[in-house]
Design a protein around this motif. Structure first.
Motif, mmCIF file in Angstrom:
data_model
loop_
_atom_site.group_PDB
_atom_site.id
_atom_site.type_symbol
_atom_site.label_atom_id
_atom_site.label_comp_id
_atom_site.label_asym_id
_atom_site.label_seq_id
_atom_site.Cartn_x
_atom_site.Cartn_y
_atom_site.Cartn_z
ATOM 1 N N GLU A 126 0.821 -1.209 0.000
ATOM 2 C CA GLU A 126 0.000 0.000 0.000
ATOM 3 C C GLU A 126 0.860 1.266 0.000
ATOM 4 O OE1 GLU A 126 -2.901 -0.429 3.130
ATOM 5 O OE2 GLU A 126 -4.071 -1.851 1.928
ATOM 6 N N ARG A 127 2.037 1.221 0.596
ATOM 7 C CA ARG A 127 2.920 2.393 0.541
ATOM 8 C C ARG A 127 3.415 2.599 -0.889
ATOM 9 N NH1 ARG A 127 3.093 7.223 1.799
ATOM 10 N NH2 ARG A 127 5.128 8.132 1.392
ATOM 11 N N ILE A 128 3.711 1.521 -1.596
ATOM 12 C CA ILE A 128 4.107 1.628 -3.012
ATOM 13 C C ILE A 128 2.991 2.304 -3.793
ATOM 14 C CG2 ILE A 128 4.640 0.328 -5.121
ATOM 15 C CD1 ILE A 128 5.876 -1.846 -3.225
ATOM 16 N N ARG A 129 1.766 1.887 -3.563
ATOM 17 C CA ARG A 129 0.606 2.470 -4.258
ATOM 18 C C ARG A 129 0.430 3.940 -3.876
ATOM 19 N NH1 ARG A 129 -0.696 1.971 -8.175
ATOM 20 N NH2 ARG A 129 -2.966 2.100 -7.995
ATOM 21 N N ALA A 130 0.630 4.277 -2.614
ATOM 22 C CA ALA A 130 0.488 5.676 -2.190
ATOM 23 C C ALA A 130 1.513 6.573 -2.879
ATOM 24 C CB ALA A 130 0.620 5.784 -0.674
ATOM 25 N N LEU A 131 2.641 5.986 -3.263
ATOM 26 C CA LEU A 131 3.668 6.740 -3.987
ATOM 27 C C LEU A 131 3.390 6.803 -5.491
ATOM 28 C CD1 LEU A 131 6.822 5.468 -2.074
ATOM 29 C CD2 LEU A 131 5.812 7.770 -1.970
ATOM 30 N N GLY A 132 2.285 6.184 -5.920
ATOM 31 C CA GLY A 132 1.876 6.283 -7.318
ATOM 32 C C GLY A 132 2.397 5.196 -8.232
ATOM 33 N N HIS A 133 2.854 4.107 -7.670
ATOM 34 C CA HIS A 133 3.389 3.007 -8.483
ATOM 35 C C HIS A 133 2.606 1.733 -8.208
ATOM 36 C CE1 HIS A 133 6.909 5.156 -10.007
ATOM 37 N NE2 HIS A 133 6.773 5.859 -8.891
ATOM 38 N N PHE A 134 2.689 0.804 -9.139
ATOM 39 C CA PHE A 134 2.055 -0.492 -8.945
ATOM 40 C C PHE A 134 2.979 -1.393 -8.134
ATOM 41 C CE2 PHE A 134 -0.231 0.923 -12.772
ATOM 42 C CZ PHE A 134 -1.526 0.785 -12.286
ATOM 43 N N ALA A 135 2.394 -2.139 -7.227
ATOM 44 C CA ALA A 135 3.161 -3.082 -6.410
ATOM 45 C C ALA A 135 3.359 -4.377 -7.191
ATOM 46 C CB ALA A 135 2.417 -3.368 -5.106
ATOM 47 N N PRO A 136 4.564 -4.965 -7.136
ATOM 48 C CA PRO A 136 4.744 -6.276 -7.759
ATOM 49 C C PRO A 136 3.883 -7.300 -7.021
ATOM 50 C CG PRO A 136 6.652 -5.711 -6.419
ATOM 51 C CD PRO A 136 5.756 -4.516 -6.424
ATOM 52 N N GLY A 137 3.373 -8.283 -7.754
ATOM 53 C CA GLY A 137 2.475 -9.215 -7.094
ATOM 54 C C GLY A 137 2.484 -10.623 -7.636
ATOM 55 N N THR A 138 3.465 -10.958 -8.461
ATOM 56 C CA THR A 138 3.526 -12.323 -8.998
ATOM 57 C C THR A 138 4.783 -13.022 -8.488
ATOM 58 O OG1 THR A 138 4.773 -11.733 -11.005
ATOM 59 C CG2 THR A 138 2.356 -11.566 -11.124
ATOM 60 N N TYR A 139 4.762 -14.330 -8.514
ATOM 61 C CA TYR A 139 5.950 -15.087 -8.123
ATOM 62 C C TYR A 139 7.127 -14.712 -9.020
ATOM 63 C CZ TYR A 139 3.121 -18.028 -5.063
ATOM 64 O OH TYR A 139 2.300 -18.475 -4.063
ATOM 65 N N ARG A 140 6.860 -14.480 -10.304
ATOM 66 C CA ARG A 140 7.924 -14.088 -11.223
ATOM 67 C C ARG A 140 8.539 -12.759 -10.768
ATOM 68 N NH1 ARG A 140 5.279 -14.252 -15.770
ATOM 69 N NH2 ARG A 140 4.566 -12.108 -15.597
ATOM 70 N N ASP A 141 7.671 -11.784 -10.436
ATOM 71 C CA ASP A 141 8.171 -10.496 -9.939
ATOM 72 C C ASP A 141 9.020 -10.689 -8.691
ATOM 73 O OD1 ASP A 141 6.716 -9.097 -11.901
ATOM 74 O OD2 ASP A 141 5.048 -8.661 -10.527
ATOM 75 N N PHE A 142 8.476 -11.444 -7.736
ATOM 76 C CA PHE A 142 9.183 -11.629 -6.472
ATOM 77 C C PHE A 142 10.510 -12.345 -6.677
ATOM 78 C CE2 PHE A 142 4.793 -11.606 -4.291
ATOM 79 C CZ PHE A 142 4.800 -10.224 -4.244
ATOM 80 N N ASN A 143 10.530 -13.343 -7.554
ATOM 81 C CA ASN A 143 11.755 -14.084 -7.830
ATOM 82 C C ASN A 143 12.822 -13.167 -8.430
ATOM 83 O OD1 ASN A 143 13.303 -16.521 -7.918
ATOM 84 N ND2 ASN A 143 12.925 -16.614 -10.118
ATOM 85 N N GLN A 144 12.412 -12.248 -9.295
ATOM 86 C CA GLN A 144 13.364 -11.325 -9.924
ATOM 87 C C GLN A 144 13.871 -10.268 -8.952
ATOM 88 O OE1 GLN A 144 11.115 -9.861 -13.268
ATOM 89 N NE2 GLN A 144 11.655 -11.595 -14.567
ATOM 90 N N LEU A 145 13.021 -9.838 -8.034
ATOM 91 C CA LEU A 145 13.367 -8.735 -7.140
ATOM 92 C C LEU A 145 14.006 -9.167 -5.817
ATOM 93 C CD1 LEU A 145 10.130 -6.595 -7.595
ATOM 94 C CD2 LEU A 145 12.441 -5.924 -8.309
ATOM 95 N N SER A 146 13.713 -10.376 -5.348
ATOM 96 C CA SER A 146 14.132 -10.789 -4.011
ATOM 97 C C SER A 146 15.623 -11.092 -3.932
ATOM 98 C CB SER A 146 13.345 -12.025 -3.563
ATOM 99 O OG SER A 146 13.740 -12.397 -2.255
ATOM 100 N N SER A 147 16.203 -10.759 -2.802
ATOM 101 C CA SER A 147 17.610 -11.092 -2.548
ATOM 102 C C SER A 147 17.732 -12.416 -1.783
ATOM 103 C CB SER A 147 18.277 -9.965 -1.746
ATOM 104 O OG SER A 147 17.705 -9.860 -0.454
ATOM 105 N N ILE A 148 16.595 -13.057 -1.500
ATOM 106 C CA ILE A 148 16.582 -14.295 -0.712
ATOM 107 C C ILE A 148 16.425 -15.481 -1.644
ATOM 108 C CG2 ILE A 148 15.331 -15.615 1.047
ATOM 109 C CD1 ILE A 148 14.418 -12.892 2.185
ATOM 110 N N GLU A 149 17.332 -16.454 -1.491
ATOM 111 C CA GLU A 149 17.225 -17.692 -2.254
ATOM 112 C C GLU A 149 16.577 -18.753 -1.399
ATOM 113 O OE1 GLU A 149 20.167 -19.849 -4.746
ATOM 114 O OE2 GLU A 149 21.028 -17.815 -4.883
ATOM 115 N N GLU A 150 15.564 -19.391 -1.945
ATOM 116 C CA GLU A 150 14.873 -20.443 -1.207
ATOM 117 C C GLU A 150 15.595 -21.771 -1.394
ATOM 118 O OE1 GLU A 150 10.292 -19.710 -1.222
ATOM 119 O OE2 GLU A 150 11.093 -19.278 -3.216
ATOM 120 N N PRO A 151 15.538 -22.639 -0.384
ATOM 121 C CA PRO A 151 16.179 -23.947 -0.521
ATOM 122 C C PRO A 151 15.414 -24.819 -1.517
ATOM 123 C CG PRO A 151 14.927 -23.839 1.515
ATOM 124 C CD PRO A 151 14.891 -22.466 0.912
ATOM 125 N N VAL A 152 16.143 -25.716 -2.147
ATOM 126 C CA VAL A 152 15.531 -26.615 -3.126
ATOM 127 C C VAL A 152 14.786 -27.749 -2.417
ATOM 128 C CG1 VAL A 152 16.018 -28.186 -5.036
ATOM 129 C CG2 VAL A 152 17.291 -26.044 -4.827
#
Length: 163
Positions: A76-102
């Motif tokens: 909601e803070r992203i939206r208040a700043l006038g931008h769309f929030a990422p919301g797909t697993y693909r988005d999160f995978n590209q943006l996240s600095s955390i690697e999940e275990p296999v």
């Protein structure tokens, strides 16, 4: 019948377009890190085994619930700043600095991975805080301070299990 284009009103909250874009980018990374950590923590809650099962199962539930509740504030803070929030697993995978275990790790390895995850989110929040502070964006800075407090405290509590 003519069609008129709908023009979104200009956002004039005292933060430049460039600064709003930069801060929203940092928040998007924080959202991706938080969602990834939420998913990993929930997975560990479901799959933990061993002598510490009850303690970790309960602790992980408390942690993933807190993470889940925080996701909306960041988006909601992203939206208040006038931008769309990422919301797909693909988005999160590209943006996240955390690697999940296999695979499903052993219980203490779950704890180690969660320590690293909370520390990663804290680093992202700290970077975003710096951007928000430079942009004179107090609501985002306040949100980052709250997130830092929670992630640093949670990492400390998890590290305590490993000692």
């Amino acid at each position: 019948m003519s069609q008129t284009a709908v023009v979104a009103p200009r956002i004039d909250i005292g933060i430049s377009d460039a600064d709003r874009t930069a801060v929203a980018g940092g928040l998007s990374k924080l959202l991706a890190d938080t969602y990834t950590l939420y998913q990993m923590t929930h997975n560990f809650h479901w799959n933990v085994t061993g002598p510490m099962f009850n303690t970790l199962h309960t602790m992980f539930m408390t942690q993933y619930t807190e993470l889940w509740n925080s996701i909306d504030d960041v988006a909601e803070r992203i939206r208040a700043l006038g931008h769309f929030a990422p919301g797909t697993y693909r988005d999160f995978n590209q943006l996240s600095s955390i690697e999940e275990p296999v695979n499903v790790p052993e219980a203490l390895d779950m704890v180690r991975l969660l320590v690293a995850g909370h520390e990663a989110v804290a680093r992202t929040a700290r970077e975003t805080f710096a951007m928000a502070d430079a942009a004179n964006d107090q609501p985002t800075a306040d949100l980052m301070t709250q997130r830092l407090d929670i992630h640093e405290k949670t990492a400390w509590m998890l590290r305590s299990i490993l000692q």
